[in-house]
Write a protein that holds these residues in place. Structure first.
Motif, short mmCIF file in Angstrom:
data_model
loop_
_atom_site.label_atom_id
_atom_site.label_comp_id
_atom_site.label_asym_id
_atom_site.label_seq_id
_atom_site.Cartn_x
_atom_site.Cartn_y
_atom_site.Cartn_z
N GLY A 1 0.80 -1.21 0.00
CA GLY A 1 0.00 0.00 0.00
C GLY A 1 0.83 1.26 0.00
O GLY A 1 0.41 2.31 -0.50
N PHE A 2 2.06 1.18 0.55
CA PHE A 2 2.98 2.32 0.49
C PHE A 2 3.34 2.63 -0.95
O PHE A 2 3.39 3.80 -1.36
CB PHE A 2 4.23 2.01 1.31
N VAL A 3 3.58 1.58 -1.73
CA VAL A 3 3.89 1.76 -3.15
C VAL A 3 2.69 2.37 -3.87
O VAL A 3 2.83 3.31 -4.67
CB VAL A 3 4.28 0.41 -3.79
N MET A 4 1.48 1.87 -3.58
CA MET A 4 0.28 2.38 -4.22
C MET A 4 0.05 3.85 -3.88
O MET A 4 -0.26 4.67 -4.75
CB MET A 4 -0.93 1.54 -3.81
N GLU A 5 0.17 4.18 -2.59
CA GLU A 5 -0.11 5.55 -2.17
C GLU A 5 0.92 6.53 -2.71
O GLU A 5 0.56 7.59 -3.26
CB GLU A 5 -0.14 5.61 -0.63
N ASN A 6 2.20 6.20 -2.58
CA ASN A 6 3.23 7.10 -3.09
C ASN A 6 3.21 7.19 -4.60
O ASN A 6 3.45 8.26 -5.18
CB ASN A 6 4.61 6.64 -2.61
N GLY A 7 2.92 6.06 -5.27
CA GLY A 7 2.84 6.07 -6.72
C GLY A 7 1.72 6.98 -7.21
O GLY A 7 1.90 7.75 -8.15
N HIS A 8 0.55 6.88 -6.58
CA HIS A 8 -0.58 7.71 -7.01
C HIS A 8 -0.32 9.18 -6.69
O HIS A 8 -0.68 10.07 -7.47
CB HIS A 8 -1.87 7.26 -6.34
N THR A 9 0.32 9.47 -5.57
CA THR A 9 0.62 10.86 -5.22
C THR A 9 1.53 11.51 -6.24
O THR A 9 1.31 12.65 -6.68
CB THR A 9 1.26 10.92 -3.82
N LEU A 10 2.57 10.78 -6.67
CA LEU A 10 3.48 11.32 -7.68
C LEU A 10 2.79 11.43 -9.03
O LEU A 10 3.01 12.39 -9.79
CB LEU A 10 4.73 10.44 -7.79
N ALA A 11 1.92 10.46 -9.36
CA ALA A 11 1.16 10.53 -10.61
C ALA A 11 0.23 11.75 -10.61
O ALA A 11 0.07 12.43 -11.63
CB ALA A 11 0.36 9.25 -10.80
N GLN A 12 -0.40 12.03 -9.46
CA GLN A 12 -1.26 13.21 -9.35
C GLN A 12 -0.45 14.48 -9.57
O GLN A 12 -0.90 15.41 -10.26
CB GLN A 12 -1.92 13.25 -7.97
N TYR A 13 0.74 14.51 -9.02
CA TYR A 13 1.64 15.65 -9.20
C TYR A 13 1.92 15.87 -10.69
O TYR A 13 1.84 17.00 -11.20
CB TYR A 13 2.94 15.37 -8.44
N ALA A 14 2.24 14.77 -11.40
CA ALA A 14 2.54 14.88 -12.84
C ALA A 14 1.32 15.34 -13.62
O ALA A 14 1.42 16.21 -14.50
CB ALA A 14 3.03 13.53 -13.36
N ALA A 15 0.15 14.78 -13.33
CA ALA A 15 -1.07 15.14 -14.06
C ALA A 15 -1.47 16.58 -13.79
O ALA A 15 -1.95 17.28 -14.70
CB ALA A 15 -2.20 14.19 -13.66
N ASP A 16 -1.28 17.06 -12.56
CA ASP A 16 -1.63 18.45 -12.24
C ASP A 16 -0.78 19.43 -13.03
O ASP A 16 -1.28 20.45 -13.52
CB ASP A 16 -1.44 18.71 -10.74
N PHE A 17 0.51 19.14 -13.16
CA PHE A 17 1.37 20.05 -13.91
C PHE A 17 1.13 19.93 -15.41
O PHE A 17 1.31 20.90 -16.15
CB PHE A 17 2.84 19.79 -13.57
#
Length: 489
Positions: A355-371
């Motif tokens: 779940g750490f991988v899932m949570e951190n992965g989605h957080t970084l993906a959100q960062y990329a999509a926002d920019f």
């Protein structure tokens, strides 16, 4: 309302993912929504769920979630009931986790109908631990995926607890698939995670997790869904173990009226067919895989797919005499984050919690999509309002934050040990005016062998919606081309 319209428009672009036609996707979508398990807390029913202790009933969730003691966990009182043919019903392995975000929770004593009022401090801590900034998804989707990873493991062990060799096997996550954000999440209402098996094989099983909230009339509404593939392995060799999972019963074991039994039997049939369809899709995708590491089964992009790449590169070149904005390149929207795996992030097996991988992965993906959002319009926002920027003295709105729509797949390739160094790399690899897909590659290094090349441990693909995405993004290099084509298929 604006965010809801954005989501509906974005869903048009994600329908054909893994499906041949739009009607095929819509049939899957209908079955997904209609086939979910219904539960009851009515003490007069034989299917009544009773409150259980997370420490013993859900050790994975309890060991990794810092808010587990603020959650409520329910299961059937006659858990692990085995049918005459040796199978087990989905309900007997089901776990239901409730986030009491409304501020009230059912009394810990299951014999009482009283509700506890959560004190203000605890309620603020609970809401803050799962809240998001977007107006559409107030419950952080990254947190949903983190808890899904834990709950699915607990359900897998719960289902296999009656097997003769249950002490010698461990369950590992092979992947999460076909997750979609369906409706808006409200942080003022309780959120339910209902997790249960849908299909079992000789050494693997599919587990479904539904996120639900009640509307004003008290009717449950499906908010999120995710399907997880779990594999039973030998604790020593970590190789798959055959016949380690009890069969899932194919008939309804409830004592409701005949009409209720008929409806539940139909839902069971749909869940089984969906799970079998998922297996077929994964096998087909593996057979047509472009991943270089897949050896003989790997195949290059088709001529038509390479022609589309050529057109994208043409679109990245514009005449300086025009006002056209060139298409962005993947390298412009590539972001990295590195972590050291400390002991508090381990699961009950002593490895890094998935779940750490899932949570951190989605957080970084959100960062990329926002920019990536508003690539063509990078001026500063005049006002911030959730997902949208509303210009002062203007009726126009500009979306500031990409809407998380779900994930296509999250593949687990190998475990990560405590003390390892982990790097997440997020790339926006595919785009339409309404959606973008972000691939996150997770690589691990052993600090004791610093000269060794990093090993890939996970590959995740997330989907985001919006109104101002460029109509395409240009991949550079063969590995980016493969990611782009795979995301488009």
């Amino acid at each position: 309302m604006m965010a809801i319209r954005l989501l509906r428009n974005a869903q048009i672009s994600i329908r054909k993912r893994c499906f041949q036609t739009r009607s095929e996707y819509e049939q899957w979508d209908h079955c997904m929504k209609a086939s979910r398990i219904r539960t009851t807390h009515d003490k007069q029913s034989s299917q009544c769920l009773e409150q259980v202790n997370p420490r013993t009933a859900a050790p994975f969730l309890y060991s990794v979630s810092p808010i587990s003691e603020r959650l409520l966990l329910f299961a059937q009182s006659h858990d692990n009931e085995i049918e005459d043919d040796g199978s087990k019903s989905p309900n007997s392995s089901l776990l239901e986790c409730v986030y009491p975000l409304s501020g009230t929770r059912h009394h810990a004593d299951s014999k009482s109908d009283a509700d506890d009022i959560i004190n203000t401090t605890d309620l603020k801590i609970l809401r803050a631990s799962v809240s998001d900034f977007g107006a559409y998804s107030r419950f952080r989707l990254a947190k949903f995926y983190s808890d899904v990873d834990a709950l699915t493991a607990d359900v897998a062990y719960r289902h296999a607890s009656s097997s003769s060799n249950s002490e010698d096997i461990a369950f590992v996550t092979a992947g999460h698939y076909y997750s979609r954000k369906i409706l808006n999440t409200e942080l003022s209402k309780d959120l339910i995670l209902r997790c249960y098996p849908t299909l079992t094989g000789r050494s693997s099983m599919e587990i479904r997790t539904d996120a639900l909230q009640e509307d004003d009339s008290g009717t449950e509404k499906l908010i999120n869904v995710c399907f997880t593939s779990m594999v039973a392995v030998d604790k020593q060799t970590l190789r798959p173990v055959k016949d380690a999972i009890q069969k899932l019963s194919t008939h309804n074991d409830s004592n409701h009226s005949n009409e209720d039994e008929r409806r539940e039997q139909e839902r069971l049939r749909m869940r089984t067919e969906m799970a079998e369809k998922h297996t077929q899709i994964r096998k087909k995708r593996f057979a047509t895989s472009m991943l270089l590491r897949n050896g003989p089964s790997s195949s290059p992009p088709t001529q038509e797919e390479m022609a589309a790449i050529h057109l994208l590169h043409q679109g990245s070149i514009v005449d300086n005499n025009t006002n056209d904005i060139p298409l962005p390149h993947v390298r412009q929207y590539t972001y990295r984050s590195s972590e050291i795996v400390y002991p508090e992030k381990r699961n009950v097996h002593g490895k890094l919690f998935g779940g750490f991988v899932m949570e951190n992965g989605h957080t970084l993906a959100q960062y990329a999509a926002d920019f990536y959002l508003n690539h063509a319009n990078q001026q500063k926002p005049s006002n911030f309002d959730g997902d949208l920027d509303v210009a002062k003295d203007s009726k126009s709105t500009r979306q500031l934050r990409a809407i998380p729509l779900g994930l296509d797949e999250a593949i687990f390739l190998q475990p990560i040990s405590i003390g390892d160094h982990v790097t997440f790399t997020a790339r926006v690899v595919h785009s339409t005016p309404r959606t973008c897909r972000v691939v996150v590659i997770v690589e691990v290094r052993n600090p004791s062998n610093r000269s060794s090349a990093p090993l890939r441990s996970n590959r995740l693909m997330f989907v985001f919606g919006g109104t101002d995405f460029p109509n395409g993004i240009v991949p550079n290099g063969y590995h980016e081309i493969l990611m782009h084509v795979d995301a488009k298929r």
